[in-house]
Design an enzyme around this catalytic site. Structure first.
Site, PDB file in Angstrom:
ATOM      1  N   SER A 282       0.851  -1.370  -0.083  1.00  0.00           N
ATOM      2  CA  SER A 282      -0.125  -0.138   0.005  1.00  0.00           C
ATOM      3  C   SER A 282       0.812   1.141   0.051  1.00  0.00           C
ATOM      4  CB  SER A 282      -0.959  -0.063   0.969  1.00  0.00           C
ATOM      5  OG  SER A 282      -1.920  -0.908   1.020  1.00  0.00           O
TER       6      SER A 282
ATOM      7  N   LYS B 137       0.392   3.463  -3.038  1.00  0.00           N
ATOM      8  CA  LYS B 137      -0.748   4.239  -2.922  1.00  0.00           C
ATOM      9  C   LYS B 137      -0.485   5.824  -2.956  1.00  0.00           C
ATOM     10  CE  LYS B 137      -3.646   0.883  -1.016  1.00  0.00           C
ATOM     11  NZ  LYS B 137      -4.324   0.328   0.269  1.00  0.00           N
TER      12      LYS B 137
ATOM     13  N   TYR C 196      -3.940  -2.560 -10.246  1.00  0.00           N
ATOM     14  CA  TYR C 196      -3.872  -2.353  -8.782  1.00  0.00           C
ATOM     15  C   TYR C 196      -2.876  -3.255  -8.171  1.00  0.00           C
ATOM     16  CZ  TYR C 196      -5.234  -2.104  -3.806  1.00  0.00           C
ATOM     17  OH  TYR C 196      -5.326  -2.246  -2.418  1.00  0.00           O
TER      18      TYR C 196
ATOM     19  N   TYR D  84      -4.477   3.503   8.243  1.00  0.00           N
ATOM     20  CA  TYR D  84      -5.689   2.992   8.284  1.00  0.00           C
ATOM     21  C   TYR D  84      -6.164   3.170   9.913  1.00  0.00           C
ATOM     22  CZ  TYR D  84      -3.610   0.564   4.383  1.00  0.00           C
ATOM     23  OH  TYR D  84      -3.017   0.112   3.403  1.00  0.00           O
TER      24      TYR D  84
ATOM     25  N   VAL E 241       1.398  -3.783   3.927  1.00  0.00           N
ATOM     26  CA  VAL E 241       1.417  -4.909   4.545  1.00  0.00           C
ATOM     27  C   VAL E 241       2.555  -5.980   4.331  1.00  0.00           C
ATOM     28  CG1 VAL E 241      -1.216  -5.013   4.884  1.00  0.00           C
ATOM     29  CG2 VAL E 241      -0.262  -6.058   2.978  1.00  0.00           C
TER      30      VAL E 241
END
Length: 313
Positions: A68, A71, A195, A247, A265
């Site tokens: 992530s 992103k 993605y 998050y 992760v």
């Protein structure tokens, strides 16, 4: 306050040594089978300052799946394409929910809460894909990463990408749900393919810290003096990293570390000390929120010893 290179080197080495002694290393991500195979004892830390000095310790040259953290860079690319029109498809608020939750998405009619939860990043990926073939969009993302890190050797870990595609059922559900509201415009299979692959980009701590420099220096690459993005955009990306980058653990990260940061992760964290340094840490064991356990502890120690929290010493 500037930090001498000798002090920076010393602090980075000390923290890596301290982390090596810890037994509480978190749990390696297992829902992506390829990530479950990573050595939980791995640890790397790299800090790149404004002069280009690299303070590094541990497994700093070992490539890992950035997941992530990618992103941050896809958000930068998408904003470069459409500017603030992006925010009609993705929000900017913390989610307070797990990164792969569908509950909030249902309540808010398919508009993801922010670009760093999975649904939001899928929507951002869809925007980058528009008007391109998947291979072209993925090539653009990979070229951008290589450009930022000044390293053409960065690649995609195809085994991780394939593993994600085989097991990404919840991401498939998120994408199809957004498609039903018109938030996803392209083929769901194409968007998810891009993605999964950009999440599977493999980088070392050194490469990742180099790639993040533009966010530490008001959008400018300090090596070339050229702008990657305008200063205002860099500031706003940092703001979203601070509020949403971990998050439903983002508040805890802000409280303990006090820097904008984005986790993955795969165990990596990119952290930004504005005006001072770009920082990358990697430790594969995760906490309950899916963030690197020792990575956060190492960054907390770093900001405390160097006085780098944006909230003051």
């Amino acid at each position: 306050m500037s930090t001498s290179t000798s002090l920076l080197d010393q602090v980075v080495r000390e923290i890596a040594d301290e982390m090596a002694q810890r037994s509480d290393r978190g749990e390696v991500a297992s829902y992506i089978p390829e990530l479950a195979r990573v050595d939980a004892n791995s640890f790397g830390l790299v800090v790149v300052d404004a002069d280009g000095h690299v303070a590094a310790a541990g497994d700093r040259e070992t490539p890992f799946s950035i997941q992530s953290i990618s992103k941050v860079f896809t958000l930068t690319l998408a904003l470069g394409k459409v500017g603030d029109r992006l925010w009609s498809r993705v929000g900017r608020e913390p989610s307070g929910s797990p990164f792969n939750s569908i509950v909030q998405l249902e309540r808010e009619r398919g508009i993801p809460r922010n670009p760093f939860i999975n649904a939001g990043a899928i929507a951002v990926t869809d925007l980058i894909l528009s008007g391109h073939q998947p291979r072209e969009a993925l090539g653009e993302i990979l070229r951008f990463m290589r450009f930022l890190a000044d390293d053409s050797s960065i690649t995609i870990d195809e085994a991780v990408a394939a593993s994600e595609q085989r097991t990404g059922f919840r991401n498939i559900a998120l994408a199809n749900y957004m498609k039903s509201f018109g938030v996803i415009e392209n083929s769901v299979d194409f968007t998810l393919g891009v993605y999964f692959h950009h999440c599977a980009i493999a980088m070392s701590c050194r490469q990742l810290a180099m790639a993040g420099r533009y966010l530490a220096y008001a959008g400018r690459n300090p090596s070339t003096g050229l702008n990657v993005v305008q200063a205002e955009r860099a500031r706003r990306i940092n703001a979203i990293m601070m509020t949403c980058g971990h998050y439903d653990g983002s508040g805890e990260f802000a409280y303990r570390v006090g820097l904008p940061g984005k986790s993955g992760v795969g165990g990596g964290i990119l952290a930004i000390a504005p005006g001072k340094a770009s920082i990358a840490v990697w430790s594969p064991g995760l906490d309950a929120n899916g963030n690197s356990h020792l990575g956060r502890m190492a960054l907390e120690a770093l900001t405390r010893r160097l006085g780098w929290s944006i909230f003051g010493v």
